[in-house]
Design a protein around this motif. Structure first.
Motif, mmCIF file in Angstrom:
data_model
loop_
_atom_site.group_PDB
_atom_site.id
_atom_site.type_symbol
_atom_site.label_atom_id
_atom_site.label_comp_id
_atom_site.label_asym_id
_atom_site.label_seq_id
_atom_site.Cartn_x
_atom_site.Cartn_y
_atom_site.Cartn_z
ATOM 1 N N GLY A 86 -0.675 29.706 129.298
ATOM 2 C CA GLY A 86 0.880 29.200 128.511
ATOM 3 C C GLY A 86 0.605 29.776 126.989
ATOM 4 N N VAL A 87 1.558 29.547 126.411
ATOM 5 C CA VAL A 87 1.866 30.178 125.009
ATOM 6 C C VAL A 87 2.513 29.173 124.084
ATOM 7 N N LEU A 88 1.516 28.625 123.069
ATOM 8 C CA LEU A 88 1.780 27.824 122.064
ATOM 9 C C LEU A 88 2.419 28.389 120.697
ATOM 10 N N LEU A 89 3.512 28.013 120.648
ATOM 11 C CA LEU A 89 4.259 28.508 119.384
ATOM 12 C C LEU A 89 3.830 27.522 118.030
ATOM 13 N N TYR A 90 3.210 27.904 117.194
ATOM 14 C CA TYR A 90 2.877 26.591 116.162
ATOM 15 C C TYR A 90 3.774 27.082 114.919
ATOM 16 N N LEU A 91 4.787 26.151 114.657
ATOM 17 C CA LEU A 91 5.879 26.426 113.689
ATOM 18 C C LEU A 91 5.552 25.809 112.396
#
Length: 207
Positions: A86-91
């Motif tokens: 998966g891909v975690l976008l940490y905003l």
């Protein structure tokens, strides 16, 4: 848009042996330093990868505040992505976009009886100041236009679909309910009632 990658070992909560690639980006709209964590090369090896757009929460992610469930949602996401990619976008959107200083002011108001939305409104802010257009840019830069989204927040789902990102499946996180002097049950119930979050308060995940 440009990106830079490095291989790291994550240490998130109780996990200390989960490998991921960290990706930084240049040229984002708001000038913030948002980053992505890619698990199991999910951006290149999976047709429809699991994605989470996680807004930064220093108090919850790092110090495990009892007022929210952000750190627990982050841990749950990391564990899921470790298993299936998966891909975690940490905003960098602390306090639904109002920033850390204002979030602490909001905490004071919450201690006086306001809910999380009322406190933000009392400080002169809208319910949610976050803009997810940079998350869309990040996904496009990674070459991802068809995803599974891990969220309970309908605003995140709508932001991706409105931008032309195809969301195949929505995967909800559990309800991470905390006890203690200042618990988070009322906070979670407010997100359901006021923010229309797709959270099953009965779907509790034990610590």
């Amino acid at each position: 848009m440009a990106e830079v990658r490095a291989r790291v070992q994550l240490n998130v909560g109780k996990n200390s042996d989960i490998p991921a690639e960290i990706v930084s980006f240049r040229g984002l709209n708001d000038g913030q330093e948002h980053v992505a964590f890619v698990f199991n090369q999910a951006d290149t090896t999976q047709t429809v990868p699991l994605i989470r757009m996680h807004s930064e929460c220093l108090t919850g992610d790092v110090f495990h505040s009892s007022r929210c469930d952000c750190g627990e949602q982050l841990n749950e996401s990391v564990e899921a992505m470790h298993e299936q990619g998966g891909v975690l976008l940490y905003l960098r959107q602390e306090g639904r976009g109002i920033g850390l200083y204002n979030k602490i002011d909001a905490y004071v108001l919450q201690s006086q009886g306001m809910n999380t939305y009322e406190a933000n409104n009392h400080l002169g802010f809208a319910d949610d100041l976050r803009d997810f257009s940079d998350a869309v840019l990040m996904l496009e830069t990674l070459g991802l236009s068809h995803v599974k989204l891990m969220t309970n927040n309908p605003n995140k789902l709508n932001a991706l679909r409105d931008a032309g990102i195809e969301v195949d499946t929505v995967v909800g996180t559990h309800a991470h309910i905390k006890a203690g002097l200042v618990g988070n049950r009322a906070y979670l119930e407010t997100k359901i009632k006021h923010g229309a979050h797709m959270l099953d308060i009965k779907k509790i995940k034990k610590p």
